[in-house]
Design an enzyme around this catalytic site. Structure first.
Site, mmCIF file in Angstrom:
data_model
loop_
_atom_site.group_PDB
_atom_site.id
_atom_site.type_symbol
_atom_site.label_atom_id
_atom_site.label_comp_id
_atom_site.label_asym_id
_atom_site.label_seq_id
_atom_site.Cartn_x
_atom_site.Cartn_y
_atom_site.Cartn_z
ATOM 1 N N GLY A 18 -5.406 5.659 2.410
ATOM 2 C CA GLY A 18 -4.505 6.721 2.859
ATOM 3 C C GLY A 18 -4.672 7.177 4.291
ATOM 4 O O GLY A 18 -3.741 7.697 4.890
ATOM 5 N N ASP A 43 -8.011 17.038 -2.178
ATOM 6 C CA ASP A 43 -7.286 17.658 -3.294
ATOM 7 C C ASP A 43 -8.309 18.412 -4.153
ATOM 8 O O ASP A 43 -8.693 19.529 -3.813
ATOM 9 C CB ASP A 43 -6.567 16.521 -4.038
ATOM 10 C CG ASP A 43 -5.728 16.986 -5.205
ATOM 11 O OD1 ASP A 43 -5.495 18.189 -5.368
ATOM 12 O OD2 ASP A 43 -5.276 16.127 -5.988
ATOM 13 N N PHE A 56 2.440 17.316 -4.878
ATOM 14 C CA PHE A 56 2.186 15.905 -4.583
ATOM 15 C C PHE A 56 2.984 15.485 -3.352
ATOM 16 O O PHE A 56 4.187 15.727 -3.252
ATOM 17 C CB PHE A 56 2.567 15.024 -5.779
ATOM 18 C CG PHE A 56 2.132 13.602 -5.602
ATOM 19 C CD1 PHE A 56 0.820 13.231 -5.850
ATOM 20 C CD2 PHE A 56 3.025 12.644 -5.149
ATOM 21 C CE1 PHE A 56 0.407 11.912 -5.647
ATOM 22 C CE2 PHE A 56 2.614 11.333 -4.957
ATOM 23 C CZ PHE A 56 1.309 10.966 -5.215
ATOM 24 N N VAL A 57 2.295 14.853 -2.405
ATOM 25 C CA VAL A 57 2.945 14.428 -1.159
ATOM 26 C C VAL A 57 2.751 12.928 -0.928
ATOM 27 O O VAL A 57 1.825 12.328 -1.489
ATOM 28 C CB VAL A 57 2.388 15.206 0.060
ATOM 29 C CG1 VAL A 57 2.771 16.665 0.012
ATOM 30 C CG2 VAL A 57 0.869 15.071 0.163
ATOM 31 N N ASP A 93 0.418 7.345 -0.575
ATOM 32 C CA ASP A 93 1.313 6.567 -1.432
ATOM 33 C C ASP A 93 1.651 7.255 -2.746
ATOM 34 O O ASP A 93 1.003 8.226 -3.148
ATOM 35 C CB ASP A 93 0.658 5.219 -1.766
ATOM 36 C CG ASP A 93 -0.486 5.377 -2.774
ATOM 37 O OD1 ASP A 93 -1.297 6.310 -2.615
ATOM 38 O OD2 ASP A 93 -0.549 4.589 -3.727
ATOM 39 N N ARG A 143 3.688 4.399 1.738
ATOM 40 C CA ARG A 143 2.658 4.631 2.763
ATOM 41 C C ARG A 143 3.219 4.541 4.173
ATOM 42 O O ARG A 143 2.740 5.185 5.085
ATOM 43 C CB ARG A 143 1.530 3.596 2.643
ATOM 44 C CG ARG A 143 0.601 3.817 1.472
ATOM 45 C CD ARG A 143 -0.700 3.049 1.698
ATOM 46 N NE ARG A 143 -1.426 2.845 0.463
ATOM 47 C CZ ARG A 143 -2.235 3.733 -0.108
ATOM 48 N NH1 ARG A 143 -2.407 4.912 0.454
ATOM 49 N NH2 ARG A 143 -2.859 3.452 -1.226
#
Ligand code: 5GP
Length: 179
Positions: free
Chosen positions: A47, A105, A155-156, A162, A168
């Protein structure tokens, strides 16, 4: 404009220009903080790859770049279980390490990684995360010194992040659309 990825609809959230401006600010801060030092930027794959590249280029420090890959995540939720898929090949002993994360998170991944890195006896460790979800995070990290954006518990995806291995390469950051 909304986009559909598999079963989910996402809407634009943090636009490329805003992300770029914030990355430039953080890079300046790190450049000042690490003046005359040679930190190791340790990117957490996959990420963080866009963020890592944009950030490190702009710090213009005499830095080393390394990556680690951990697996813990399926679909949208953290499982808490961790596995090292690609380990750190750089010697971190007595080095100033800057962990570069896409998002913190629950904090489980970061906790696991920090424990792993501390065993290598670095001189210092700081964490730079593009995104941080304070309401979801279960652990306080004094190492988390650089944060791009604090975001709600949503959620992003995009700019490296992704959903089911997709999205992505989006330039903007999207979030799940309210239906
Ligand atoms: P944590 O262990 O802090 O719960 O989760 C860290 C990892 O979960 C991140 O590196 C990222 O891969 C994934 N993750 C957490 N929240 C999100 C999110 O909103 N979107 C995406 N795409 N991944 C997330």
């Amino acid at each position: 404009m909304q986009i559909k990825i598999d079963d989910k609809i996402f809407e634009p959230y943090l636009l490329q220009s805003k992300v770029e401006a914030r990355v430039a600010e953080i890079a300046q801060q790190i450049k000042t903080d690490y003046k005359d030092r040679q930190p190791v930027f340790l990117g957490v794959l996959s990420g963080s790859f866009f963020f890592m590249a944009d950030l490190v280029k702009q710090t213009s420090l005499d830095a080393e770049i390394s990556f680690v890959k951990l697996a813990s995540y399926e679909g949208e939720r953290s499982s808490g279980k961790m596995e090292v898929q690609l380990s750190i090949h750089t010697n971190l002993k007595n080095r100033d390490v800057i962990i570069v994360e896409d998002i913190v998170d629950t904090g489980h991944t970061l906790k696991y990684l920090l424990d792993l890195i501390r065993k290598e006896k670095p001189a210092s460790v700081r964490v730079c995360s593009l995104l941080y979800k304070p309401a979801a995070c279960q652990i306080q990290f004094e190492e988390l010194q650089y944060i791009g954006f604090e975001i709600p518990n949503e959620f992003v995806l995009g700019y490296g992040l992704d959903y089911n291995a997709k999205g992505r390469n989006l330039r903007d950051i999207y979030r799940l659309a309210a239906i």
